[in-house]
Enzyme design. Structure first.
Site, PDB file in Angstrom:
ATOM      1  CG  HIS A  82     -57.946  29.653  69.935  1.00  0.00           C
ATOM      2  ND1 HIS A  82     -57.052  29.288  70.924  1.00  0.00           N
ATOM      3  CD2 HIS A  82     -57.695  28.846  68.886  1.00  0.00           C
ATOM      4  CE1 HIS A  82     -56.298  28.300  70.481  1.00  0.00           C
ATOM      5  NE2 HIS A  82     -56.670  28.007  69.249  1.00  0.00           N
ATOM      6  CG  ASP A 161     -56.787  19.095  74.307  1.00  0.00           C
ATOM      7  OD1 ASP A 161     -56.882  18.517  73.219  1.00  0.00           O
ATOM      8  OD2 ASP A 161     -56.048  20.078  74.491  1.00  0.00           O
ATOM      9  NE  ARG A 168     -54.989  14.711  67.950  1.00  0.00           N
ATOM     10  CZ  ARG A 168     -55.244  16.030  67.986  1.00  0.00           C
ATOM     11  NH1 ARG A 168     -55.540  16.633  69.125  1.00  0.00           N
ATOM     12  NH2 ARG A 168     -55.204  16.735  66.901  1.00  0.00           N
ATOM     13  CB  SER A 183     -57.698  19.444  70.381  1.00  0.00           C
ATOM     14  OG  SER A 183     -56.615  20.018  71.039  1.00  0.00           O
ATOM     15  CE  LYS A 187     -56.469  23.198  73.676  1.00  0.00           C
ATOM     16  NZ  LYS A 187     -55.347  22.485  73.101  1.00  0.00           N
TER      17      LYS A 187
END
Ligand code: URA
Length: 435
Positions: A82, A161, A168, A183, A187
């Site tokens: 990621h 999320d 947010r 967050s 995921k």
């Protein structure tokens, strides 16, 4: 339990229990707790912060708020990667076929781009016919058969999320370290990989501009990963100028393909090798970085990483011929050289501004609903530390409209600083956080 009491507790600097966090996440996901109460809680968290225990409870509650993907039908250790996002960050495009060619199964959920950073799915859609709308069964079978599958994030992946991030975003509560870490990690945990390699960017084009913040975020995410039972490592990498040279969807695909052919830009290759080596070690395919680097270089040299990419594109409906003949990818009608207005060293390139140039040209989304033009973008000719003469080419803009081209060119020129003194070069890899 009452949401009012939870808000009050956090407002007064208390520590929320796992039960309280589960209660608010479950209630919010179901629609039983209204946005205004969750907004108040987010603002209280923003100012009061969260302890490690609270952050882990929030991460797990969000990961469990929808489907936890079960990848057990895929053979081997699944390693996910990621990136916190950046300009010209086409890493997944080159890295996934490299590690897949080394025997790591890649089962990846990716997103579309929003704002000035692009998404992997948009980039892959440069291949005519390519689709990420796979069923779970197709996803699993493609990984077992081809070695790679990439699908869009389903609505059932960490839905809490999704709701919370959107809230947010409009309540000025995004940039809290624990909220960002939970967050992202919720995921990743829900996406089912056994091991996770994180690329945390720092610099003017990154979410975390200051290196100390990037390091703190990386440490928090690595802790969360291990506490959730996943082998997790983070690489902190520079995003103070675009990665590689190309910024824009199809242009980045072309650069990734060149990299798989062995002609990649130095910084981009270094990042792919560094992240890839961590993936190979986590996936049990290399004992150390030296062996991993060797294996990753081999799959480029013998063409197997490029072939893996073509097989993957074909398996998801794309035209694999475009991997070997990039002229088949979308091309913009206007190609324009940006000339240097002065002589000297490129001392700084405002990275986020380069992303905005691509956005102006039509390569990025202003809102979730915006259409994008896959062909447009900007290809840098010079990077920080390079010397230019007046009139030398600084970059090439690929545009679909003269007016957008003029706007992007003006902005690009403003983003580049040319100075008499040679700047100190920032190393690309700023740190590796293992535990
Ligand atoms: N990316 C995410 O997925 N979540 C955040 O909160 C910030 C960046």
């Amino acid at each position: 339990m009452r949401m009012y009491d939870i808000i009050m507790e956090k407002r007064n600097d208390g520590e929320l229990s796992k039960e309280e966090i589960d209660f608010f996440i479950e209630g919010y996901t179901k629609g039983d707790i209204p946005d205004y109460q969750v907004s108040a809680l987010m603002m209280a968290i923003y100012f009061r912060k969260m302890t490690d225990r609270e952050t882990l409870a929030l991460t797990m509650a969000m990961a469990n708020s929808g489907d936890m993907l079960d990848l057990s039908e895929i053979n081997g250790i699944k390693v996910d990667k990621h990136s916190t996002g950046g300009v010209g960050d086409k890493t997944s495009l080159a890295l996934t076929p490299m590690v897949a060619a080394c025997g790591i199964p890649v089962a990846k959920m990716s997103g579309r781009g929003l704002g000035h950073t692009g998404g992997t799915i948009d980039k892959l859609e440069s291949f005519p016919g390519f689709s990420t709308a796979l069923t779970r069964a197709q996803f699993i079978s493609n990984v077992n058969r081809v070695g790679i599958a990439i699908m869009g994030q389903t609505a059932d992946l960490a839905p809490a999320d999704k709701k919370l991030y959107a809230l947010r975003d409009v309540t000025a509560t995004v940039d809290n370290m624990s909220l960002i870490a939970s967050s992202i990690m919720s995921k990743k945990l829900a996406a089912g990989a056994d091991a996770i390699v994180l690329d945390v960017k720092t610099g003017s084009g990154a979410f975390m501009k200051a290196e100390a913040d990037a390091k703190a975020l990386a440490e928090e995410m690595v802790r969360l990963g291990w506490n959730a039972g996943r082998n997790t490592v983070a690489v902190i990498s520079d995003m103070d100028q675009p990665l590689g040279y190309a910024v824009g969807n199809a242009l980045e695909v072309k650069e990734a393909i060149e990299t798989l052919k062995g002609n990649g830009p130095e910084d981009f290759v270094e990042l792919c090798l560094t992240l890839g080596s961590r993936m190979l070690i986590a996936g049990g395919k290399a004992a150390d970085t030296e062996e991993a680097f060797r294996k990753l270089r081999e799959v480029i040299e013998d063409g197997s990483a490029l072939k893996k990419f073509a097989d993957f594109v074909e398996a998801q409906g794309g035209d694999p011929r475009a991997v070997y003949d990039t002229g088949l990818l979308p091309e913009a009608p206007i190609i324009h050289e940006v000339k240097s207005p002065a002589e000297g060293y490129i001392s700084h390139i405002a990275c986020d501004e380069v992303g905005i140039c691509s956005l102006i040209l039509g390569g990025g989304r202003e809102t979730k609903e915006s259409d994008i033009d896959l062909s447009v973008g900007i290809v840098l000719r010079k990077k920080v530390g390079d010397y230019v003469k007046k009139g030398d080419s600084l970059a090439v803009i690929h545009a679909n409209c003269a007016q957008k081209l003029a706007e992007a060119e003006k902005r690009y020129l403003n983003a580049c600083t040319i100075a008499a003194e040679e700047p100190v070069r920032r190393p690309l890899i700023r740190g590796i956080i293992t535990v």
